[in-house]
Design a protein around this motif. Structure first.
Motif, PDB file in Angstrom:
ATOM      1  N   GLU A   1       7.372  -7.541  13.387  1.00  0.00           N
ATOM      2  CA  GLU A   1       6.168  -6.761  13.723  1.00  0.00           C
ATOM      3  C   GLU A   1       4.902  -7.545  13.376  1.00  0.00           C
ATOM      4  O   GLU A   1       3.923  -7.541  14.128  1.00  0.00           O
ATOM      5  N   ILE A   2       4.920  -8.208  12.232  1.00  0.00           N
ATOM      6  CA  ILE A   2       3.762  -9.025  11.846  1.00  0.00           C
ATOM      7  C   ILE A   2       3.591 -10.185  12.819  1.00  0.00           C
ATOM      8  O   ILE A   2       2.468 -10.544  13.199  1.00  0.00           O
ATOM      9  N   ALA A   3       4.720 -10.777  13.244  1.00  0.00           N
ATOM     10  CA  ALA A   3       4.660 -11.915  14.163  1.00  0.00           C
ATOM     11  C   ALA A   3       4.005 -11.542  15.482  1.00  0.00           C
ATOM     12  O   ALA A   3       3.352 -12.373  16.118  1.00  0.00           O
ATOM     13  N   ALA A   4       4.175 -10.290  15.899  1.00  0.00           N
ATOM     14  CA  ALA A   4       3.554  -9.847  17.148  1.00  0.00           C
ATOM     15  C   ALA A   4       2.036  -9.842  17.046  1.00  0.00           C
ATOM     16  O   ALA A   4       1.337 -10.001  18.047  1.00  0.00           O
ATOM     17  N   GLN A   5       1.510  -9.662  15.837  1.00  0.00           N
ATOM     18  CA  GLN A   5       0.066  -9.618  15.629  1.00  0.00           C
ATOM     19  C   GLN A   5      -0.498 -10.952  15.135  1.00  0.00           C
ATOM     20  O   GLN A   5      -1.634 -11.307  15.458  1.00  0.00           O
TER      21      GLN A   5
ATOM     22  N   ILE B   1      13.747  -3.775  -7.952  1.00  0.00           N
ATOM     23  CA  ILE B   1      13.248  -3.865  -6.582  1.00  0.00           C
ATOM     24  C   ILE B   1      12.216  -2.762  -6.429  1.00  0.00           C
ATOM     25  O   ILE B   1      12.494  -1.591  -6.703  1.00  0.00           O
ATOM     26  N   ILE B   2      11.000  -3.134  -6.054  1.00  0.00           N
ATOM     27  CA  ILE B   2       9.915  -2.157  -5.981  1.00  0.00           C
ATOM     28  C   ILE B   2       9.303  -2.158  -4.584  1.00  0.00           C
ATOM     29  O   ILE B   2       9.522  -3.086  -3.797  1.00  0.00           O
ATOM     30  N   GLU B   3       8.556  -1.113  -4.289  1.00  0.00           N
ATOM     31  CA  GLU B   3       7.798  -1.083  -3.039  1.00  0.00           C
ATOM     32  C   GLU B   3       6.409  -1.630  -3.316  1.00  0.00           C
ATOM     33  O   GLU B   3       5.681  -1.120  -4.177  1.00  0.00           O
ATOM     34  N   LEU B   4       6.067  -2.688  -2.589  1.00  0.00           N
ATOM     35  CA  LEU B   4       4.803  -3.383  -2.820  1.00  0.00           C
ATOM     36  C   LEU B   4       3.872  -3.169  -1.644  1.00  0.00           C
ATOM     37  O   LEU B   4       4.282  -3.269  -0.480  1.00  0.00           O
ATOM     38  N   GLU B   5       2.617  -2.863  -1.942  1.00  0.00           N
ATOM     39  CA  GLU B   5       1.581  -2.880  -0.915  1.00  0.00           C
ATOM     40  C   GLU B   5       0.877  -4.219  -1.019  1.00  0.00           C
ATOM     41  O   GLU B   5       0.374  -4.591  -2.078  1.00  0.00           O
ATOM     42  N   THR B   6       0.888  -4.950   0.084  1.00  0.00           N
ATOM     43  CA  THR B   6       0.413  -6.340   0.040  1.00  0.00           C
ATOM     44  C   THR B   6      -1.027  -6.421  -0.445  1.00  0.00           C
ATOM     45  O   THR B   6      -1.921  -5.756   0.063  1.00  0.00           O
ATOM     46  N   ASP B   7      -1.209  -7.286  -1.433  1.00  0.00           N
ATOM     47  CA  ASP B   7      -2.526  -7.492  -2.046  1.00  0.00           C
ATOM     48  C   ASP B   7      -2.414  -8.727  -2.930  1.00  0.00           C
ATOM     49  O   ASP B   7      -1.598  -8.771  -3.848  1.00  0.00           O
TER      50      ASP B   7
ATOM     51  N   ALA C   1      -1.801 -13.050   7.005  1.00  0.00           N
ATOM     52  CA  ALA C   1      -2.400 -12.521   8.225  1.00  0.00           C
ATOM     53  C   ALA C   1      -3.527 -11.540   7.946  1.00  0.00           C
ATOM     54  O   ALA C   1      -4.208 -11.101   8.875  1.00  0.00           O
ATOM     55  N   GLY C   2      -3.709 -11.181   6.660  1.00  0.00           N
ATOM     56  CA  GLY C   2      -4.731 -10.206   6.315  1.00  0.00           C
ATOM     57  C   GLY C   2      -4.363  -8.795   6.694  1.00  0.00           C
ATOM     58  O   GLY C   2      -5.235  -7.955   6.949  1.00  0.00           O
ATOM     59  N   LEU C   3      -3.050  -8.502   6.743  1.00  0.00           N
ATOM     60  CA  LEU C   3      -2.567  -7.184   7.145  1.00  0.00           C
ATOM     61  C   LEU C   3      -2.063  -6.415   5.933  1.00  0.00           C
ATOM     62  O   LEU C   3      -1.507  -7.000   4.997  1.00  0.00           O
ATOM     63  N   ARG C   4      -2.225  -5.112   5.959  1.00  0.00           N
ATOM     64  CA  ARG C   4      -1.674  -4.238   4.930  1.00  0.00           C
ATOM     65  C   ARG C   4      -0.226  -3.910   5.274  1.00  0.00           C
ATOM     66  O   ARG C   4       0.096  -3.613   6.418  1.00  0.00           O
TER      67      ARG C   4
END
Length: 420
Positions: free
Chosen positions: A59-63, A144-150, A112-115
């Motif tokens: 999905e990121i690759a598409a953007q 294993i955690i859920e990370l929000e990219t930052d 990519a600067g995407l969240r």
């Protein structure tokens, strides 16, 4: 993300065999390695039931295709994916290792600067984002955690840019998969050493760009990462590995000329490693042989690597003679052209080269033979011959044999540089 298949064009392989290839060949090999990494990632996703993380990456690759391509092609990603897929196939995979695919997606999103919210592993409380750095959690537990990219809390990797902006190299001293050998240093590169690296890289690039254009073009196409390793007894060391294409591992450079010659040497190893992913050049052989640049007996595959790398080193000093005064450039050129030529003879006489390997080695030998006609000062020729004789005598004394071939255990270590 499209997976391409590759066959090496004969004319390109011939150019590589002669010791060069330039930007076109280097870029081709880099593309094949990206395809290899993508294949490994798909294998991890399928075997490890981690399709969700792979889908997020797609999905990121598409953007932002270039951001994803950069991360997938990052050397440590290939090393992690290969070891994890092997562990999955043999039933010994660690769930934390499989979950690193999520960290690959997170790194791509950050570039990519995407969240993005994605599950990532934190072995020992540390999250590694390939090509970017690490996040350290307030716990040392495996989870294993859920990370929000930052990346605002990320300990970043150092980067070195040339003054003209033509190259940017990452200094990776954090990623657990940055280097497969035991010589990798613990902890970060000390600030004083980093300053020396920056200074020497800048000067080495200027030297290559001005006097060694083919090497400069190949460096831009292939090299992405510098990884610090421990120095050898000589006070310096460098190496490449087949599992981390694009990485040059080295101890702190003593000066920019050594670094430039090291790039010329190690790029040859990198190119040959990529070629060997596409074609077979040698056949199985238990014998071990004398190599004029190593203290240990070498397998046939090691001889081929050494001959190819020292062709690059001899070529560097052949050109360097035009811009550096003194006998040393002539000595280095004379010694390594003769050493590599000798080894091509051993290879061709072995009876253990494939037909492609015979053609490849024959072209390599043709280049070296032509260089043997280049004149060098008599004092340089005498010094080179003396150094070669001393090395052979020391090798024979150390290994206790009177011939050129001995038997031993197969060598699986990264390709190393025995520098004078």
């Amino acid at each position: 993300m499209r997976l391409d298949s590759y066959t090496v064009p004969q004319d390109l392989l011939d150019r590589l065999a002669r010791g060069g290839g330039g930007a076109e060949a280097a870029q081709f090999l880099a593309e094949t390695q990206y395809s290899k990494h993508l294949l490994l990632l798909r294998g991890v996703a399928e075997e490890g039931r981690a399709e969700a993380a792979f889908d997020r990456l797609a999905e990121i690759a598409a953007q932002a295709p270039e951001a994803v391509k950069y991360v997938i092609g990052y050397p440590a990603v290939g090393a992690w994916a290969k070891s994890t897929l092997r562990a999955l196939i043999t039933g010994r995979a660690d769930p934390l290792a499989v979950a690193q695919l999520g960290a690959v997606a997170a790194a791509a999103a950050c570039r990519a600067g995407l969240r993005l919210r994605v599950q990532v592993p934190a072995p020992g409380g540390v999250i590694t984002l390939p090509s970017l750095g690490q996040l350290v959690l307030p716990t040392d537990e495996d989870q294993i955690i859920e990370l929000e990219t930052d990346t605002s809390r990320c300990t970043p990797l150092h980067r070195i840019r040339s003054a003209d902006g033509a190259i940017e190299l990452v200094v990776d001293d954090l990623d657990p998969h940055r280097w497969p050998g035991p010589t990798v240093i613990d902890g970060r590169l000390p600030p004083d050493d980093l300053r020396r690296w920056r200074s020497h890289v800048a000067a080495a690039w200027e030297l290559l760009d001005k006097h060694h254009w083919t090497t400069a073009a190949e460096l831009r196409a292939i090299a992405r990462v510098l990884t610090p390793i421990k120095a050898a007894q000589s006070g310096r060391d460098s190496a490449t590995s087949r599992v981390t294409f694009g990485t040059v591992a080295m101890s702190t450079p003593p000066d920019h000329t050594w670094l430039a010659s090291t790039f010329a040497h190690e790029l040859q190893h990198a190119k040959l490693n990529a070629v060997l992913d596409l074609v077979e050049l040698t056949l199985p052989d238990e014998r071990r042989f004398y190599a004029p640049w190593r203290g240990d007996p070498r397998p046939l595959s090691g001889l081929l690597h050494g001959a190819y790398a020292h062709l690059g080193l001899a070529g560097f000093w052949r050109r360097q003679r035009d811009s550096e005064r003194g006998l040393r450039p002539h000595i280095e050129f004379a010694r390594w052209r003769a050493a590599a030529l000798e080894v091509t003879g051993t290879l061709l006489d072995s009876g253990k080269l494939t037909p492609v390997g015979e053609r490849f080695t024959g072209l390599l030998r043709r280049t070296l033979s032509s260089w043997m006609k280049d004149p060098v000062p008599p004092a340089a020729a005498e010094a080179a011959a003396r150094e070669a004789d001393e090395h052979r005598a020391a090798w024979l004394a150390r290994n206790g044999v009177t011939g050129t071939a001995v038997t031993g255990t197969a060598d699986r270590s990264p390709s190393r540089s025995a520098r004078p």
